[in-house]
Scaffold this motif. Structure first.
Motif, PDB file in Angstrom:
ATOM      1  N   LYS A  73       0.851  -1.192   0.000  1.00 54.93           N
ATOM      2  CA  LYS A  73       0.000   0.000   0.000  1.00 54.93           C
ATOM      3  C   LYS A  73       0.881   1.235   0.000  1.00 54.93           C
ATOM      4  O   LYS A  73       1.890   1.294   0.688  1.00 54.93           O
ATOM      5  CB  LYS A  73      -0.915  -0.002   1.229  1.00 54.93           C
ATOM      6  CG  LYS A  73      -1.906   1.160   1.268  1.00 54.93           C
ATOM      7  CD  LYS A  73      -2.762   1.114   2.528  1.00 54.93           C
ATOM      8  CE  LYS A  73      -3.670  -0.088   2.545  1.00 54.93           C
ATOM      9  NZ  LYS A  73      -4.599  -0.037   3.702  1.00 54.93           N
ATOM     10  N   LEU A  74       0.459   2.219  -0.778  1.00 53.87           N
ATOM     11  CA  LEU A  74       1.188   3.488  -0.859  1.00 53.87           C
ATOM     12  C   LEU A  74       0.157   4.603  -0.942  1.00 53.87           C
ATOM     13  O   LEU A  74      -0.656   4.632  -1.872  1.00 53.87           O
ATOM     14  CB  LEU A  74       2.105   3.505  -2.082  1.00 53.87           C
ATOM     15  CG  LEU A  74       2.919   4.784  -2.331  1.00 53.87           C
ATOM     16  CD1 LEU A  74       3.848   5.069  -1.154  1.00 53.87           C
ATOM     17  CD2 LEU A  74       3.716   4.667  -3.625  1.00 53.87           C
ATOM     18  N   GLU A  75       0.171   5.501   0.026  1.00 50.21           N
ATOM     19  CA  GLU A  75      -0.841   6.543   0.101  1.00 50.21           C
ATOM     20  C   GLU A  75      -0.208   7.889   0.434  1.00 50.21           C
ATOM     21  O   GLU A  75       0.734   7.960   1.226  1.00 50.21           O
ATOM     22  CB  GLU A  75      -1.887   6.216   1.170  1.00 50.21           C
ATOM     23  CG  GLU A  75      -2.667   4.935   0.914  1.00 50.21           C
ATOM     24  CD  GLU A  75      -3.601   4.595   2.046  1.00 50.21           C
ATOM     25  OE1 GLU A  75      -4.588   3.876   1.796  1.00 50.21           O
ATOM     26  OE2 GLU A  75      -3.349   5.036   3.192  1.00 50.21           O
ATOM     27  N   THR A  76      -0.756   8.944  -0.161  1.00 53.01           N
ATOM     28  CA  THR A  76      -0.348  10.299   0.177  1.00 53.01           C
ATOM     29  C   THR A  76      -1.354  10.889   1.146  1.00 53.01           C
ATOM     30  O   THR A  76      -2.560  10.843   0.900  1.00 53.01           O
ATOM     31  CB  THR A  76      -0.272  11.186  -1.086  1.00 53.01           C
ATOM     32  OG1 THR A  76       0.696  10.629  -1.984  1.00 53.01           O
ATOM     33  CG2 THR A  76       0.138  12.599  -0.718  1.00 53.01           C
ATOM     34  N   GLY A  77      -0.849  11.432   2.247  1.00 51.32           N
ATOM     35  CA  GLY A  77      -1.722  12.002   3.263  1.00 51.32           C
ATOM     36  C   GLY A  77      -1.739  13.512   3.195  1.00 51.32           C
ATOM     37  O   GLY A  77      -2.070  14.111   2.172  1.00 51.32           O
ATOM     38  N   VAL A 101       4.805  17.132   2.553  1.00 50.17           N
ATOM     39  CA  VAL A 101       3.903  16.066   2.109  1.00 50.17           C
ATOM     40  C   VAL A 101       4.147  14.843   2.993  1.00 50.17           C
ATOM     41  O   VAL A 101       5.302  14.481   3.253  1.00 50.17           O
ATOM     42  CB  VAL A 101       4.137  15.685   0.628  1.00 50.17           C
ATOM     43  CG1 VAL A 101       3.275  14.484   0.247  1.00 50.17           C
ATOM     44  CG2 VAL A 101       3.822  16.852  -0.280  1.00 50.17           C
ATOM     45  N   LEU A 102       3.056  14.227   3.441  1.00 42.21           N
ATOM     46  CA  LEU A 102       3.152  13.015   4.263  1.00 42.21           C
ATOM     47  C   LEU A 102       2.737  11.808   3.432  1.00 42.21           C
ATOM     48  O   LEU A 102       1.644  11.781   2.853  1.00 42.21           O
ATOM     49  CB  LEU A 102       2.248  13.138   5.491  1.00 42.21           C
ATOM     50  CG  LEU A 102       2.287  11.961   6.476  1.00 42.21           C
ATOM     51  CD1 LEU A 102       3.667  11.850   7.117  1.00 42.21           C
ATOM     52  CD2 LEU A 102       1.220  12.128   7.546  1.00 42.21           C
ATOM     53  N   ILE A 103       3.611  10.816   3.373  1.00 39.78           N
ATOM     54  CA  ILE A 103       3.372   9.601   2.590  1.00 39.78           C
ATOM     55  C   ILE A 103       3.416   8.399   3.525  1.00 39.78           C
ATOM     56  O   ILE A 103       4.257   8.327   4.421  1.00 39.78           O
ATOM     57  CB  ILE A 103       4.434   9.433   1.487  1.00 39.78           C
ATOM     58  CG1 ILE A 103       4.399  10.638   0.543  1.00 39.78           C
ATOM     59  CG2 ILE A 103       4.229   8.138   0.708  1.00 39.78           C
ATOM     60  CD1 ILE A 103       5.579  10.690  -0.414  1.00 39.78           C
ATOM     61  N   THR A 104       2.512   7.450   3.314  1.00 40.88           N
ATOM     62  CA  THR A 104       2.475   6.224   4.105  1.00 40.88           C
ATOM     63  C   THR A 104       2.682   5.022   3.189  1.00 40.88           C
ATOM     64  O   THR A 104       2.070   4.941   2.123  1.00 40.88           O
ATOM     65  CB  THR A 104       1.132   6.071   4.837  1.00 40.88           C
ATOM     66  OG1 THR A 104       0.936   7.190   5.703  1.00 40.88           O
ATOM     67  CG2 THR A 104       1.107   4.796   5.668  1.00 40.88           C
ATOM     68  N   ALA A 105       3.543   4.109   3.614  1.00 40.12           N
ATOM     69  CA  ALA A 105       3.796   2.889   2.841  1.00 40.12           C
ATOM     70  C   ALA A 105       3.700   1.672   3.756  1.00 40.12           C
ATOM     71  O   ALA A 105       4.140   1.718   4.907  1.00 40.12           O
ATOM     72  CB  ALA A 105       5.172   2.940   2.179  1.00 40.12           C
ATOM     73  N   GLU A 106       3.107   0.599   3.242  1.00 44.37           N
ATOM     74  CA  GLU A 106       3.025  -0.673   3.958  1.00 44.37           C
ATOM     75  C   GLU A 106       3.755  -1.736   3.150  1.00 44.37           C
ATOM     76  O   GLU A 106       3.539  -1.857   1.938  1.00 44.37           O
ATOM     77  CB  GLU A 106       1.574  -1.092   4.166  1.00 44.37           C
ATOM     78  CG  GLU A 106       0.802  -0.190   5.093  1.00 44.37           C
ATOM     79  CD  GLU A 106      -0.637  -0.618   5.247  1.00 44.37           C
ATOM     80  OE1 GLU A 106      -0.978  -1.724   4.774  1.00 44.37           O
ATOM     81  OE2 GLU A 106      -1.429   0.138   5.830  1.00 44.37           O
TER      82      GLU A 106
END
Length: 233
Positions: A73-77, A101-106
Motif C-alpha cells: 500500500k502506498l498513500e499520500t496524506g 507532504v506526508l506519505i504512508t507505505a506498507e
C-alpha cells in the motif's frame, strides 16, 4: 405465569449447568510493517517551494514504487505550503515558504523494508518514521487464538464436571467476547512498538538497516455454558 418451557439460565438439579471462560494468548511474527515519510521543501517564494516539493515527492514515490510487490500500500496524506513570517519595521513580511507532504507505505518484505528505509532517509529533507509492525485483519493467527480459547473452555468445563463425578452432556452457549488485541495499522502503536528514524542526507550509500520485527500478541476470550449429568455429591 411461568411455563415449563421457560429456559432455566442456571440449570436444574437434574440438568445442572457449568459456565466457564476460555482464554488464549499467542505471539506470532508480524506480517506487515508501516512507515511514514515526510518530504519537506523550502523556498523564498511560493512557486519555488511548490516546485521543489513536487520534485522531491515524485522522487520518493518513484523510489517506493520501484520495489514492486513487497509494497502492498502506498498513500499520500497531508500536504501543506506554509508561509514563514518575519517582522520587518512596522509590518510583517513573508520570509520563506515551507512545503510538506506526508506519505504512508506498507510492506510485507522486511528485508526490502530495511533497504528502502535507508534509501529514503538518505534523501534531502526527508524524514522516515516507523516501522509499526502488525498482522493483517484476516491473519490465521486470529483464528488460531480463538480455537485455543474454545479448547481451553471445553477442557476447563470438563475438569469441573469430573471434579463432581459428572460429565458434560451438551454445549448450551458459546459467546465471543471479541478480545483479540493485535495492533491494527490505523492505530498508534503502544509504547515500545514504534521505532523512529529521522535523517538528513549526510552519507552516500548508507547500508540497509537491520530491522528486527517485533512479535505480535493476539488474544481471544470466550464464555461457554454446558449442561452436565447430575453430580455425585
Amino acid at each position: 405465569m411461568t411455563s415449563d418451557a421457560t429456559p432455566q439460565p442456571y440449570g436444574t438439579p437434574e440438568v445442572p449447568r457449568v459456565a466457564v471462560r476460555g482464554e488464549a494468548h499467542i505471539e506470532v511474527d508480524p506480517e506487515i510493517a508501516r512507515i511514514t515519510i515526510t518530504v519537506s521543501a523550502r523556498g523564498t517564494d511560493r512557486r519555488t517551494a511548490l516546485d521543489d516539493l513536487t520534485r522531491r515527492n515524485t522522487t520518493v514515490l518513484d523510489l517506493i514504487k520501484s520495489y514492486g510487490d513487497p509494497v502492498e500500500k502506498l498513500e499520500t496524506g497531508a500536504f501543506s505550503i506554509t508561509p514563514e513570517l518575519t517582522r520587518h519595521g512596522r509590518g510583517e513580511r513573508i520570509r520563506a515558504y515551507h512545503g510538506r507532504v506526508l506519505i504512508t507505505a506498507e510492506l510485507s518484505d522486511f528485508t526490502t523494508l530495511g533497504e528502502l528505509t535507508t534509501r529514503l532517509a538518505d534523501l534531502d529533507l526527508t524524514r522516515v518514521d516507523g516501522p509499526w509492525w502488525a498482522l493483517r485483519p484476516d491473519s490465521p493467527a486470529h483464528g488460531e487464538a480463538r480455537k485455543q480459547a474454545v479448547h481451553e473452555a471445553v477442557q476447563r468445563a470438563r475438569e469441573y464436571a469430573e471434579a463432581l463425578g459428572a460429565r458434560l452432556t451438551a454445549l448450551v452457549e458459546l459467546a465471543d467476547l471479541g478480545a483479540e488485541n493485535a495492533t491494527p495499522l490505523t492505530m498508534a502503536a503502544p509504547a515500545g512498538m514504534m521505532r523512529t528514524m529521522a535523517y538528513g542526507a549526510e552519507d552516500a550509500g548508507a547500508p540497509a538497516l537491520d530491522l528486527e520485527p517485533q512479535r505480535q500478541s493476539v488474544y481471544a476470550q470466550v464464555n461457554a455454558r454446558f449442561t452436565m449429568t447430575p453430580p455425585q455429591l
